[in-house]
Design a protein around this motif. Sequence first.
Motif, mmCIF file in Angstrom:
data_model
loop_
_atom_site.group_PDB
_atom_site.id
_atom_site.type_symbol
_atom_site.label_atom_id
_atom_site.label_comp_id
_atom_site.label_asym_id
_atom_site.label_seq_id
_atom_site.Cartn_x
_atom_site.Cartn_y
_atom_site.Cartn_z
ATOM 1 N N UNK A 80 0.959 -1.265 0.091
ATOM 2 C CA UNK A 80 -0.001 0.158 -0.217
ATOM 3 C C UNK A 80 0.730 1.170 -0.123
ATOM 4 N N UNK A 81 0.287 2.259 -0.737
ATOM 5 C CA UNK A 81 1.151 3.650 -0.677
ATOM 6 C C UNK A 81 2.421 3.614 -1.493
ATOM 7 N N UNK A 82 2.279 2.672 -2.303
ATOM 8 C CA UNK A 82 3.788 2.579 -3.239
ATOM 9 C C UNK A 82 3.365 2.727 -4.756
ATOM 10 N N UNK A 83 4.070 3.446 -5.272
ATOM 11 C CA UNK A 83 3.797 3.497 -6.933
ATOM 12 C C UNK A 83 4.534 2.485 -7.469
ATOM 13 N N UNK A 84 3.842 2.224 -8.657
ATOM 14 C CA UNK A 84 4.433 0.925 -9.412
ATOM 15 C C UNK A 84 4.063 1.448 -10.938
ATOM 16 N N UNK A 85 4.675 0.491 -11.892
ATOM 17 C CA UNK A 85 4.777 0.782 -13.190
ATOM 18 C C UNK A 85 4.315 -0.803 -13.820
ATOM 19 N N UNK A 86 3.648 -1.044 -14.647
ATOM 20 C CA UNK A 86 3.412 -2.291 -15.370
ATOM 21 C C UNK A 86 3.751 -2.076 -17.047
ATOM 22 N N UNK A 87 4.217 -3.148 -17.525
ATOM 23 C CA UNK A 87 4.099 -3.199 -18.979
ATOM 24 C C UNK A 87 2.999 -4.118 -19.282
ATOM 25 N N UNK A 88 2.031 -3.708 -20.330
ATOM 26 C CA UNK A 88 0.975 -4.532 -20.859
ATOM 27 C C UNK A 88 1.480 -4.994 -22.299
ATOM 28 N N UNK A 89 1.359 -5.832 -22.760
ATOM 29 C CA UNK A 89 1.829 -6.487 -24.194
ATOM 30 C C UNK A 89 0.754 -7.031 -24.933
ATOM 31 N N UNK A 90 0.569 -7.061 -26.255
ATOM 32 C CA UNK A 90 -0.302 -7.593 -27.186
ATOM 33 C C UNK A 90 0.407 -8.448 -28.072
ATOM 34 N N UNK A 91 0.097 -9.856 -28.282
ATOM 35 C CA UNK A 91 0.756 -10.756 -29.053
ATOM 36 C C UNK A 91 0.046 -11.305 -30.063
ATOM 37 N N UNK A 92 0.430 -11.735 -31.379
ATOM 38 C CA UNK A 92 -0.029 -12.053 -32.487
ATOM 39 C C UNK A 92 -0.149 -13.687 -32.485
ATOM 40 N N UNK A 93 -0.578 -14.319 -33.684
ATOM 41 C CA UNK A 93 -0.596 -15.838 -33.729
ATOM 42 C C UNK A 93 0.670 -16.491 -33.504
ATOM 43 N N UNK A 94 1.734 -15.967 -34.058
ATOM 44 C CA UNK A 94 3.031 -16.410 -33.806
ATOM 45 C C UNK A 94 3.478 -15.985 -32.398
ATOM 46 N N UNK A 95 3.060 -15.512 -31.600
ATOM 47 C CA UNK A 95 3.521 -15.158 -30.340
ATOM 48 C C UNK A 95 4.692 -13.761 -30.393
ATOM 49 N N UNK A 96 4.528 -13.040 -31.437
ATOM 50 C CA UNK A 96 5.390 -11.848 -31.678
ATOM 51 C C UNK A 96 4.832 -10.605 -31.099
ATOM 52 N N UNK A 97 5.256 -9.895 -30.304
ATOM 53 C CA UNK A 97 4.522 -8.574 -29.825
ATOM 54 C C UNK A 97 4.229 -7.835 -30.694
ATOM 55 N N UNK A 98 3.172 -7.152 -30.859
ATOM 56 C CA UNK A 98 2.496 -6.222 -31.815
ATOM 57 C C UNK A 98 1.962 -5.184 -31.016
ATOM 58 N N UNK A 99 2.130 -4.997 -29.747
ATOM 59 C CA UNK A 99 1.585 -4.131 -29.057
ATOM 60 C C UNK A 99 2.244 -3.889 -27.818
ATOM 61 N N UNK A 100 2.712 -2.710 -27.117
ATOM 62 C CA UNK A 100 3.307 -2.576 -26.014
ATOM 63 C C UNK A 100 2.724 -1.512 -25.310
ATOM 64 N N UNK A 101 2.650 -1.222 -24.179
ATOM 65 C CA UNK A 101 2.213 -0.136 -23.342
ATOM 66 C C UNK A 101 2.696 -0.232 -21.958
ATOM 67 N N UNK A 102 3.428 0.985 -21.179
ATOM 68 C CA UNK A 102 4.185 0.928 -19.932
ATOM 69 C C UNK A 102 2.946 1.848 -19.362
ATOM 70 N N UNK A 103 2.433 1.561 -18.189
ATOM 71 C CA UNK A 103 1.545 2.467 -17.327
ATOM 72 C C UNK A 103 2.036 2.704 -16.196
#
Length: 136
Positions: A80-103
């Motif tokens: 609690x009361x700690x800031x954090x960041x997360x990386x969210x990704x999307x993959x295509x059919x061949x498991x290649x990263x096709x989208x990436x976002x750090x929040x």
Amino acid sequence: MNREPGLGDLESRYGRTPATRRRDRRLLWGLGGVFALVLVAWVVWTGLDGTSEKIEARDTRHTIIDEHSVSVTFEVSMPVNSPASCAVQSLNESFTVVGWKVIDLAPSELYTRSFTEVVHTTELSNTGLIYKCWLT
């Protein structure tokens, strides 16, 4: 006068004397001690210090919105009361990263929170997931 060498002569010729065996034994005991010391130090440093704060993230669902975006819903459990960041990704059919976002996640009084993020993709993805979260 041909004399066949005895066992003692062969051992000293090839360096297998009692002094050499003692030296080798001491060297092996010393190396074993150094290895044991390093192992104990590593165990204490990685597992027993108890000072590291933990953060856990879990995917709960994803929705393919269209050819260029996916919605990812996930839960994050962190101190609690700690800031954090997360990386969210999307993959295509061949498991290649096709989208990436750090929040960035703002500090909160809650230990576990749920988030939904839209990730823009370069092509049609078939999944969206949380890659990693860390305390900032």
